[in-house]
Design a protein around this motif. Structure first.
Motif, PDB file in Angstrom:
ATOM      1  N   ASP A  51     -36.414 -32.649  65.141  1.00 53.92           N
ATOM      2  CA  ASP A  51     -37.211 -32.638  63.674  1.00 53.92           C
ATOM      3  C   ASP A  51     -35.679 -31.890  62.302  1.00 53.92           C
ATOM      4  OD1 ASP A  51     -39.607 -33.553  63.805  1.00 53.92           O
ATOM      5  OD2 ASP A  51     -40.387 -30.997  64.209  1.00 53.92           O
ATOM      6  N   PHE A  52     -34.924 -31.095  63.250  1.00 53.42           N
ATOM      7  CA  PHE A  52     -34.268 -30.445  62.184  1.00 53.42           C
ATOM      8  C   PHE A  52     -32.863 -31.618  61.894  1.00 53.42           C
ATOM      9  CE2 PHE A  52     -29.014 -29.187  62.357  1.00 53.42           C
ATOM     10  CZ  PHE A  52     -29.487 -28.596  61.041  1.00 53.42           C
ATOM     11  N   VAL A  53     -33.028 -32.846  63.272  1.00 57.32           N
ATOM     12  CA  VAL A  53     -31.875 -33.706  63.127  1.00 57.32           C
ATOM     13  C   VAL A  53     -31.662 -34.818  62.132  1.00 57.32           C
ATOM     14  CG1 VAL A  53     -30.776 -35.157  64.202  1.00 57.32           C
ATOM     15  CG2 VAL A  53     -30.380 -33.353  65.062  1.00 57.32           C
ATOM     16  N   ASN A  54     -33.768 -35.091  62.142  1.00 55.86           N
ATOM     17  CA  ASN A  54     -33.941 -36.252  61.317  1.00 55.86           C
ATOM     18  C   ASN A  54     -34.018 -34.876  59.741  1.00 55.86           C
ATOM     19  OD1 ASN A  54     -34.500 -37.987  63.278  1.00 55.86           O
ATOM     20  ND2 ASN A  54     -36.618 -36.828  64.163  1.00 55.86           N
ATOM     21  N   ALA A  55     -34.113 -34.171  59.670  1.00 55.29           N
ATOM     22  CA  ALA A  55     -33.932 -33.214  58.414  1.00 55.29           C
ATOM     23  C   ALA A  55     -32.466 -33.444  57.506  1.00 55.29           C
ATOM     24  CB  ALA A  55     -34.619 -32.092  57.945  1.00 55.29           C
ATOM     25  N   ALA A  56     -31.812 -33.254  58.612  1.00 55.76           N
ATOM     26  CA  ALA A  56     -30.278 -33.401  58.169  1.00 55.76           C
ATOM     27  C   ALA A  56     -29.738 -34.646  57.977  1.00 55.76           C
ATOM     28  CB  ALA A  56     -29.235 -32.554  59.437  1.00 55.76           C
ATOM     29  N   TYR A  57     -30.455 -35.446  58.945  1.00 62.62           N
ATOM     30  CA  TYR A  57     -29.955 -37.460  58.010  1.00 62.62           C
ATOM     31  C   TYR A  57     -30.407 -37.618  56.548  1.00 62.62           C
ATOM     32  CZ  TYR A  57     -29.128 -41.991  59.405  1.00 62.62           C
ATOM     33  OH  TYR A  57     -28.939 -43.312  58.975  1.00 62.62           O
ATOM     34  N   ARG A  58     -31.537 -37.034  56.799  1.00 63.37           N
ATOM     35  CA  ARG A  58     -32.245 -37.000  55.560  1.00 63.37           C
ATOM     36  C   ARG A  58     -32.076 -36.821  54.630  1.00 63.37           C
ATOM     37  NH1 ARG A  58     -35.399 -35.063  51.778  1.00 63.37           N
ATOM     38  NH2 ARG A  58     -35.733 -33.078  52.912  1.00 63.37           N
ATOM     39  N   VAL A  59     -30.755 -35.383  54.218  1.00 62.32           N
ATOM     40  CA  VAL A  59     -30.459 -35.305  53.497  1.00 62.32           C
ATOM     41  C   VAL A  59     -29.059 -35.581  52.489  1.00 62.32           C
ATOM     42  CG1 VAL A  59     -32.298 -33.256  53.074  1.00 62.32           C
ATOM     43  CG2 VAL A  59     -30.299 -33.235  54.294  1.00 62.32           C
ATOM     44  N   LEU A  60     -28.159 -35.513  53.731  1.00 61.30           N
ATOM     45  CA  LEU A  60     -26.844 -35.930  54.087  1.00 61.30           C
ATOM     46  C   LEU A  60     -26.928 -37.634  53.177  1.00 61.30           C
ATOM     47  CD1 LEU A  60     -25.280 -35.738  57.120  1.00 61.30           C
ATOM     48  CD2 LEU A  60     -24.698 -34.850  55.157  1.00 61.30           C
ATOM     49  N   LYS A  61     -25.976 -37.409  52.481  1.00 58.63           N
ATOM     50  CA  LYS A  61     -25.188 -38.845  51.524  1.00 58.63           C
ATOM     51  C   LYS A  61     -24.780 -40.154  52.672  1.00 58.63           C
ATOM     52  CE  LYS A  61     -24.208 -36.539  47.297  1.00 58.63           C
ATOM     53  NZ  LYS A  61     -22.720 -36.224  46.284  1.00 58.63           N
ATOM     54  N   THR A  62     -24.480 -41.233  52.497  1.00 58.45           N
ATOM     55  CA  THR A  62     -23.887 -42.003  53.435  1.00 58.45           C
ATOM     56  C   THR A  62     -22.561 -41.746  53.421  1.00 58.45           C
ATOM     57  OG1 THR A  62     -24.806 -43.547  51.936  1.00 58.45           O
ATOM     58  CG2 THR A  62     -23.634 -44.651  53.358  1.00 58.45           C
ATOM     59  N   ASN A  63     -22.152 -41.819  54.970  1.00 54.28           N
ATOM     60  CA  ASN A  63     -20.477 -41.012  55.063  1.00 54.28           C
ATOM     61  C   ASN A  63     -20.441 -39.653  54.839  1.00 54.28           C
ATOM     62  OD1 ASN A  63     -19.567 -43.912  55.414  1.00 54.28           O
ATOM     63  ND2 ASN A  63     -19.458 -43.618  53.613  1.00 54.28           N
ATOM     64  N   GLY A  64     -21.551 -39.151  54.515  1.00 55.98           N
ATOM     65  CA  GLY A  64     -21.458 -37.888  55.108  1.00 55.98           C
ATOM     66  C   GLY A  64     -22.024 -37.246  56.872  1.00 55.98           C
ATOM     67  N   LYS A  65     -21.735 -35.642  56.772  1.00 56.71           N
ATOM     68  CA  LYS A  65     -21.674 -34.609  57.955  1.00 56.71           C
ATOM     69  C   LYS A  65     -22.815 -34.087  58.835  1.00 56.71           C
ATOM     70  CE  LYS A  65     -17.096 -36.713  59.377  1.00 56.71           C
ATOM     71  NZ  LYS A  65     -15.576 -36.098  59.801  1.00 56.71           N
ATOM     72  N   LEU A  66     -23.259 -33.768  59.549  1.00 60.48           N
ATOM     73  CA  LEU A  66     -23.779 -33.166  59.873  1.00 60.48           C
ATOM     74  C   LEU A  66     -23.011 -32.343  61.349  1.00 60.48           C
ATOM     75  CD1 LEU A  66     -26.073 -31.208  60.771  1.00 60.48           C
ATOM     76  CD2 LEU A  66     -26.959 -33.101  62.428  1.00 60.48           C
ATOM     77  N   ILE A  67     -22.385 -30.859  61.022  1.00 60.04           N
ATOM     78  CA  ILE A  67     -22.202 -30.418  61.907  1.00 60.04           C
ATOM     79  C   ILE A  67     -22.567 -29.465  62.157  1.00 60.04           C
ATOM     80  CG2 ILE A  67     -19.706 -28.438  61.976  1.00 60.04           C
ATOM     81  CD1 ILE A  67     -18.925 -30.689  59.813  1.00 60.04           C
ATOM     82  N   ILE A  68     -22.392 -28.604  63.909  1.00 61.87           N
ATOM     83  CA  ILE A  68     -23.308 -27.863  64.431  1.00 61.87           C
ATOM     84  C   ILE A  68     -22.469 -26.985  65.483  1.00 61.87           C
ATOM     85  CG2 ILE A  68     -25.424 -27.564  66.361  1.00 61.87           C
ATOM     86  CD1 ILE A  68     -26.567 -30.174  64.950  1.00 61.87           C
ATOM     87  N   HIS A  69     -22.735 -25.950  65.522  1.00 61.98           N
ATOM     88  CA  HIS A  69     -22.513 -25.187  66.673  1.00 61.98           C
ATOM     89  C   HIS A  69     -23.544 -24.827  67.133  1.00 61.98           C
ATOM     90  CE1 HIS A  69     -20.771 -21.766  68.476  1.00 61.98           C
ATOM     91  NE2 HIS A  69     -19.520 -22.466  69.251  1.00 61.98           N
ATOM     92  N   VAL A  70     -23.254 -24.645  68.506  1.00 56.71           N
ATOM     93  CA  VAL A  70     -24.161 -24.079  69.721  1.00 56.71           C
ATOM     94  C   VAL A  70     -23.888 -23.627  70.906  1.00 56.71           C
ATOM     95  CG1 VAL A  70     -26.482 -26.248  69.313  1.00 56.71           C
ATOM     96  CG2 VAL A  70     -24.806 -26.435  71.051  1.00 56.71           C
ATOM     97  N   PRO A  71     -24.758 -22.608  71.223  1.00 56.54           N
ATOM     98  CA  PRO A  71     -24.497 -21.910  72.249  1.00 56.54           C
ATOM     99  C   PRO A  71     -23.689 -22.669  74.105  1.00 56.54           C
ATOM    100  CG  PRO A  71     -25.592 -20.173  71.281  1.00 56.54           C
ATOM    101  CD  PRO A  71     -25.321 -21.782  70.578  1.00 56.54           C
ATOM    102  N   ASN A  72     -23.132 -22.357  74.765  1.00 52.30           N
ATOM    103  CA  ASN A  72     -23.151 -23.718  75.640  1.00 52.30           C
ATOM    104  C   ASN A  72     -23.835 -23.002  76.469  1.00 52.30           C
ATOM    105  OD1 ASN A  72     -22.279 -24.781  77.805  1.00 52.30           O
ATOM    106  ND2 ASN A  72     -20.421 -24.018  77.341  1.00 52.30           N
ATOM    107  N   LEU A  73     -24.175 -23.759  77.099  1.00 52.90           N
ATOM    108  CA  LEU A  73     -25.605 -23.340  78.221  1.00 52.90           C
ATOM    109  C   LEU A  73     -25.042 -23.088  79.803  1.00 52.90           C
ATOM    110  CD1 LEU A  73     -28.494 -22.313  78.830  1.00 52.90           C
ATOM    111  CD2 LEU A  73     -29.282 -24.739  79.056  1.00 52.90           C
ATOM    112  N   ASP A  74     -24.175 -24.274  79.860  1.00 52.88           N
ATOM    113  CA  ASP A  74     -23.231 -23.743  81.060  1.00 52.88           C
ATOM    114  C   ASP A  74     -22.255 -23.009  81.240  1.00 52.88           C
ATOM    115  OD1 ASP A  74     -24.249 -26.194  81.722  1.00 52.88           O
ATOM    116  OD2 ASP A  74     -22.858 -27.137  81.063  1.00 52.88           O
TER     117      ASP A  74
END
Length: 222
Positions: free
Chosen positions: A110-133
């Motif tokens: 849901d978050f990824v879909n929402a981020a895609y919606r609010v971004l302009k064309t050529n806009g970028k989503l930048i995510i940082h997450v903890p590395n499970l490995d």
């Protein structure tokens, strides 16, 4: 070198070591606005808006979104659900940043879909997450009670991004001495840094190869 140390020291007054390293990694992939153009950056899970100075330094108008935002009054700080981002207009943001937030969410899709919606064309989503490995020493500690999951593997993060964006890049973060410094600082803050543990950390060969987190970067192309 002296001036560099001074800058780092000033930054560490505002950030924890973990935040400082993480924000510097995000800054590396954050496009600098061209002269005469002020982009819009949405910081999801903004907390106390510590990323704001970096966003403004690179030419962006900063918007913070959090389900429980700080008490600082500002028209650019928005109370909203991070999974839906309903209060932000479609195609209105140049950058969406989510730093160590999606592991708290019930639905990353849901978050990824929402981020895609609010971004302009050529806009970028930048995510940082903890590395499970990651096999660093902190992986043995009990997880914070309000985390829904501990983190993601690089392939899981790529899968989430590519399901909606169709393309992404994954970048390792928190490596080598940065990882070591973060661990020592964390253990010290908890009063758990014993001489024997410090010795083990300093001889921990895997520290050179493991990363505590990943950056996922995806571009909206239409």
């Amino acid at each position: 070198m002296e001036s560099y140390i001074k800058v780092v020291a000033e930054s560490l007054k505002r950030f924890s070591i973990g935040e400082y390293v993480r924000f510097k990694e995000i800054e590396k992939v954050l496009p600098v606005c061209v002269e005469g153009y002020t982009g819009k950056l949405l910081d999801v899970g903004c907390g106390s808006c510590k990323f704001k100075p970096i966003a403004e330094l690179t030419g962006y108008k900063y918007y913070g979104l959090d389900s429980n935002p700080p008490t600082v009054t500002s028209e650019n700080i928005i109370r909203d659900n991070a999974e839906k981002i309903q209060s932000i207009n479609s195609s209105s943001m140049d950058i969406v940043v989510a730093s160590d937030i999606i592991e708290h969410l019930d639905s990353i899709v849901d978050f990824v879909n929402a981020a895609y919606r609010v971004l302009k064309t050529n806009g970028k989503l930048i995510i940082h997450v903890p590395n499970l490995d990651s096999k660093h020493i902190l992986s043995e500690f009990p997880d914070n009670a309000d985390h829904k999951i501990k983190g993601l593997t690089s392939e899981q993060l790529r899968s989430y991004l590519e399901t909606r964006f169709g393309n992404s890049s994954i970048i390792r973060t928190f490596t080598s001495y940065e990882c070591l410094a973060w661990e020592i600082a964390y253990l010290g803050s908890q009063g758990r840094l014993q001489p024997s543990m410090l010795a083990n950390l300093l001889t921990f060969d895997e520290i050179q190869y493991q990363s505590l987190g990943f950056l996922g970067v995806a571009k909206k192309c239409e």
